[in-house]
Design a protein around this motif. Structure first.
Motif, mmCIF file in Angstrom:
data_model
loop_
_atom_site.group_PDB
_atom_site.id
_atom_site.type_symbol
_atom_site.label_atom_id
_atom_site.label_comp_id
_atom_site.label_asym_id
_atom_site.label_seq_id
_atom_site.Cartn_x
_atom_site.Cartn_y
_atom_site.Cartn_z
ATOM 1 N N SER A 83 44.036 31.340 37.404
ATOM 2 C CA SER A 83 43.474 32.339 37.866
ATOM 3 C C SER A 83 43.378 32.317 39.491
ATOM 4 C CB SER A 83 42.019 32.693 37.525
ATOM 5 O OG SER A 83 41.537 33.913 38.011
ATOM 6 N N GLY A 84 42.314 32.653 40.051
ATOM 7 C CA GLY A 84 42.284 32.409 41.691
ATOM 8 C C GLY A 84 40.730 32.458 42.245
ATOM 9 N N ALA A 85 40.684 31.316 43.219
ATOM 10 C CA ALA A 85 39.305 31.330 43.811
ATOM 11 C C ALA A 85 38.624 32.638 44.272
ATOM 12 C CB ALA A 85 39.440 30.421 44.793
ATOM 13 N N GLY A 86 37.407 32.878 44.014
ATOM 14 C CA GLY A 86 37.003 34.145 44.336
ATOM 15 C C GLY A 86 36.817 35.285 43.302
ATOM 16 N N THR A 87 37.416 34.945 42.316
ATOM 17 C CA THR A 87 37.490 36.029 41.231
ATOM 18 C C THR A 87 36.093 36.216 40.565
ATOM 19 O OG1 THR A 87 40.070 35.345 40.659
ATOM 20 C CG2 THR A 87 38.684 36.463 38.938
ATOM 21 N N ARG A 88 35.775 37.319 40.533
ATOM 22 C CA ARG A 88 34.523 37.664 40.211
ATOM 23 C C ARG A 88 34.116 39.154 40.157
ATOM 24 N NH1 ARG A 88 33.755 35.264 45.171
ATOM 25 N NH2 ARG A 88 33.134 36.667 46.775
ATOM 26 N N GLU A 89 33.273 39.663 39.397
ATOM 27 C CA GLU A 89 33.087 41.012 39.150
ATOM 28 C C GLU A 89 32.772 41.740 40.786
ATOM 29 O OE1 GLU A 89 33.734 43.147 36.814
ATOM 30 O OE2 GLU A 89 33.973 41.583 35.502
ATOM 31 N N GLY A 90 33.066 42.935 40.820
ATOM 32 C CA GLY A 90 32.834 43.467 42.252
ATOM 33 C C GLY A 90 33.987 43.164 43.237
ATOM 34 N N GLN A 91 34.980 42.533 42.994
ATOM 35 C CA GLN A 91 35.962 42.244 43.950
ATOM 36 C C GLN A 91 36.878 43.431 43.913
ATOM 37 O OE1 GLN A 91 35.904 40.161 46.331
ATOM 38 N NE2 GLN A 91 36.076 38.155 45.478
ATOM 39 N N THR A 92 37.462 44.039 44.960
ATOM 40 C CA THR A 92 38.229 45.149 44.680
ATOM 41 C C THR A 92 39.724 44.889 45.163
ATOM 42 O OG1 THR A 92 37.890 45.917 47.056
ATOM 43 C CG2 THR A 92 36.325 46.591 45.392
ATOM 44 N N LYS A 93 40.031 43.935 45.754
ATOM 45 C CA LYS A 93 41.367 43.596 46.104
ATOM 46 C C LYS A 93 42.380 43.551 44.835
ATOM 47 C CE LYS A 93 41.053 43.295 50.647
ATOM 48 N NZ LYS A 93 41.382 44.467 51.450
ATOM 49 N N PRO A 94 43.625 44.084 44.932
ATOM 50 C CA PRO A 94 44.650 43.999 43.687
ATOM 51 C C PRO A 94 44.741 42.599 43.138
ATOM 52 C CG PRO A 94 45.810 44.576 45.672
ATOM 53 C CD PRO A 94 44.318 44.334 46.188
ATOM 54 N N TRP A 95 44.674 41.622 43.616
ATOM 55 C CA TRP A 95 44.768 40.294 43.078
ATOM 56 C C TRP A 95 43.576 39.836 42.292
ATOM 57 C CZ3 TRP A 95 45.826 41.005 48.376
ATOM 58 C CH2 TRP A 95 44.603 40.756 49.416
ATOM 59 N N PHE A 96 42.372 40.378 42.910
ATOM 60 C CA PHE A 96 40.982 39.928 42.177
ATOM 61 C C PHE A 96 41.097 40.986 40.928
ATOM 62 C CE2 PHE A 96 39.404 38.416 46.324
ATOM 63 C CZ PHE A 96 39.640 37.093 45.903
ATOM 64 N N ARG A 97 41.296 42.253 40.986
ATOM 65 C CA ARG A 97 41.187 43.154 40.051
ATOM 66 C C ARG A 97 42.444 42.566 38.773
ATOM 67 N NH1 ARG A 97 43.305 47.826 40.649
ATOM 68 N NH2 ARG A 97 43.955 47.865 42.698
ATOM 69 N N ALA A 98 43.416 42.265 39.174
ATOM 70 C CA ALA A 98 44.264 41.513 38.279
ATOM 71 C C ALA A 98 43.945 40.436 37.389
ATOM 72 C CB ALA A 98 45.765 41.191 38.908
ATOM 73 N N LYS A 99 43.283 39.355 38.166
ATOM 74 C CA LYS A 99 42.753 38.424 37.648
ATOM 75 C C LYS A 99 41.655 38.612 36.720
ATOM 76 C CE LYS A 99 45.539 35.213 39.869
ATOM 77 N NZ LYS A 99 46.392 34.642 39.157
ATOM 78 N N LEU A 100 40.632 39.481 37.288
ATOM 79 C CA LEU A 100 39.592 39.910 36.392
ATOM 80 C C LEU A 100 40.154 40.536 34.921
ATOM 81 C CD1 LEU A 100 37.472 41.383 39.228
ATOM 82 C CD2 LEU A 100 36.791 39.312 37.597
ATOM 83 N N MET A 101 41.138 41.379 35.058
ATOM 84 C CA MET A 101 41.609 41.908 33.696
ATOM 85 C C MET A 101 42.074 40.764 32.908
ATOM 86 S SD MET A 101 44.858 44.429 33.518
ATOM 87 C CE MET A 101 44.434 45.400 34.945
ATOM 88 N N ALA A 102 42.946 39.857 33.462
ATOM 89 C CA ALA A 102 43.413 38.821 32.559
ATOM 90 C C ALA A 102 42.427 38.070 32.043
ATOM 91 C CB ALA A 102 44.376 38.002 33.505
ATOM 92 N N GLU A 103 41.303 37.593 32.945
ATOM 93 C CA GLU A 103 40.287 36.441 32.454
ATOM 94 C C GLU A 103 39.473 37.269 31.310
ATOM 95 O OE1 GLU A 103 37.743 35.129 35.461
ATOM 96 O OE2 GLU A 103 39.373 34.062 36.486
ATOM 97 N N LYS A 104 39.100 38.603 31.306
ATOM 98 C CA LYS A 104 38.485 39.341 30.433
ATOM 99 C C LYS A 104 39.211 39.446 29.218
ATOM 100 C CE LYS A 104 36.231 44.067 29.801
ATOM 101 N NZ LYS A 104 37.028 44.258 28.464
ATOM 102 N N ALA A 105 40.401 39.545 29.120
ATOM 103 C CA ALA A 105 41.262 39.751 27.874
ATOM 104 C C ALA A 105 41.401 38.090 27.219
ATOM 105 C CB ALA A 105 42.778 40.069 28.316
ATOM 106 N N ILE A 106 41.239 37.173 28.004
ATOM 107 C CA ILE A 106 41.238 35.753 27.498
ATOM 108 C C ILE A 106 40.050 35.486 26.711
ATOM 109 C CG2 ILE A 106 41.468 33.278 28.196
ATOM 110 C CD1 ILE A 106 43.395 34.260 30.442
ATOM 111 N N ARG A 107 38.837 35.963 27.767
ATOM 112 C CA ARG A 107 37.495 35.438 27.012
ATOM 113 C C ARG A 107 37.485 36.190 25.486
ATOM 114 N NH1 ARG A 107 35.977 35.833 32.493
ATOM 115 N NH2 ARG A 107 35.773 33.842 33.372
ATOM 116 N N GLU A 108 37.671 37.496 25.616
ATOM 117 C CA GLU A 108 37.528 38.445 24.406
ATOM 118 C C GLU A 108 38.859 38.102 23.346
ATOM 119 O OE1 GLU A 108 37.435 42.501 25.844
ATOM 120 O OE2 GLU A 108 35.524 42.113 26.951
ATOM 121 N N SER A 109 39.677 37.394 23.409
ATOM 122 C CA SER A 109 40.729 37.273 22.483
ATOM 123 C C SER A 109 40.225 36.207 21.289
ATOM 124 C CB SER A 109 41.752 36.517 23.200
ATOM 125 O OG SER A 109 41.697 35.095 23.444
ATOM 126 N N GLY A 110 39.164 35.575 21.497
ATOM 127 C CA GLY A 110 38.892 34.589 20.403
ATOM 128 C C GLY A 110 39.636 33.187 20.398
#
Length: 303
Positions: A116-143
């Motif tokens: 992922s990348g440093a600074g990835t957390r909820e509330g970030q709006t830059k496209p690289w953060f939104r992409a990382k948040l999307m990815a991290e969420k899918a990973i955590r919810e995958s089981g």
């Protein structure tokens, strides 16, 4: 030892992870959009399979038999997006990782490691953060048991960012710097990140953990460049350009077939996201490389 598939295994970060996992005795598979080109860029004994995170139909065959997936995917010419070619954070790093996670779950993968990348957390709006948040969420919810690394600025012999400054120092009487030069960064040597990924596969302590990881020093951009110049044995003044001016200059460049810079990339370069290495050092027992030693590849050859 495990069968590990590395998505993005011919990229800058991914290639170091591949070599490190191979050294640990894992059977490594590299997934690549272009297997023909990839085969000449991987160590002997590493299998190359066709696969593209933007094309879900390719992922099932690519993941067949894989026990662990490491996702280090980046789009070409990162961090300069090129929407006309589909080279964007959301399409590749975000939606692409979501697609890869779904395929990994269907394939019965037992571990997923994500860069992922440093600074990835909820509330970030830059496209690289939104992409990382999307990815991290899918990973955590995958089981799927996972480990997520959020690295700071990663550098090394093949990186396209710090080495640009080295090129400037060789070709110009000055080194251009975007902004004030006071942005603080913890530059992380690429081999240290590869070591962290390898170490995470050897311990249960890293299961379902998210780690910040950066270099051992917090330095300004000016300090980083001056350290680089010292290692290179060169003296160059630093020429600072205001961020707004560089964004204005970059605006028309983003429409070139392979843009060298974009306004978004200027924002990416100026990111200041401090990291705390405490947990990753405790769990994985890493030794982090100081910048001067990590830049030793830039030392001039003795005559």
């Amino acid at each position: 030892m495990a069968v590990v598939l590395v998505a993005g295994g011919t990229g800058f970060i991914g290639s170091y992870i591949v070599r490190r996992l191979t050294q640990d005795g894992h059977r490594v598979i590299v997934m690549s959009r272009d297997p023909g080109k990839a085969r000449g860029r991987v160590p002997d004994g590493v299998e190359v399979r066709a696969g593209d995170v933007t094309d879900g139909a390719t992922l099932g065959p690519a993941l067949a038999g894989a026990e662990i997936v490491v996702c280090a995917v980046q789009f070409p010419n990162h961090p300069v997006e090129n929407p006309r070619r589909g080279h964007t954070y959301i399409r590749v790093d975000g939606e692409g990782t979501v697609r890869l996670v779904g395929a990994a779950r269907k394939a019965g993968v037992s571990r997923f490691v994500y860069i992922s990348g440093a600074g990835t957390r909820e509330g970030q709006t830059k496209p690289w953060f939104r992409a990382k948040l999307m990815a991290e969420k899918a990973i955590r919810e995958s089981g799927i048991p996972y480990t997520i690394f959020r690295p700071s600025w990663v550098y090394g012999p093949e990186d396209r960012s710090l080495n640009k400054f080295a090129t400037f120092a060789r070709l110009l009487p000055f080194v251009p710097v975007i902004g004030s030069g006071r942005t603080r960064v913890q530059p992380l040597y690429v081999e240290d990140l590869a070591d962290a990924v390898a170490a995470s596969l050897r311990t249960g302590a890293a299961l379902n953990r998210t780690y910040d990881i950066g270099g051992p020093q917090e330095l300004t951009m000016d300090e980083i460049i001056r350290t680089m110049l010292w290692v290179m044995g060169r003296r160059r003044p630093l020429l600072h350009s205001p961020a707004w001016l560089m964004k204005a200059a970059a605006w028309p460049l983003q429409f070139l077939p392979t843009p060298p810079l974009s306004p978004g990339a200027v924002d990416f370069v100026l990111m200041e996201e401090p990291v705390d290495n405490g947990q990753v050092l405790q769990d994985l027992g890493l030794t982090l490389t100081p910048l001067e030693r990590g830049l030793s590849y830039l030392r001039p050859e003795p005559r």
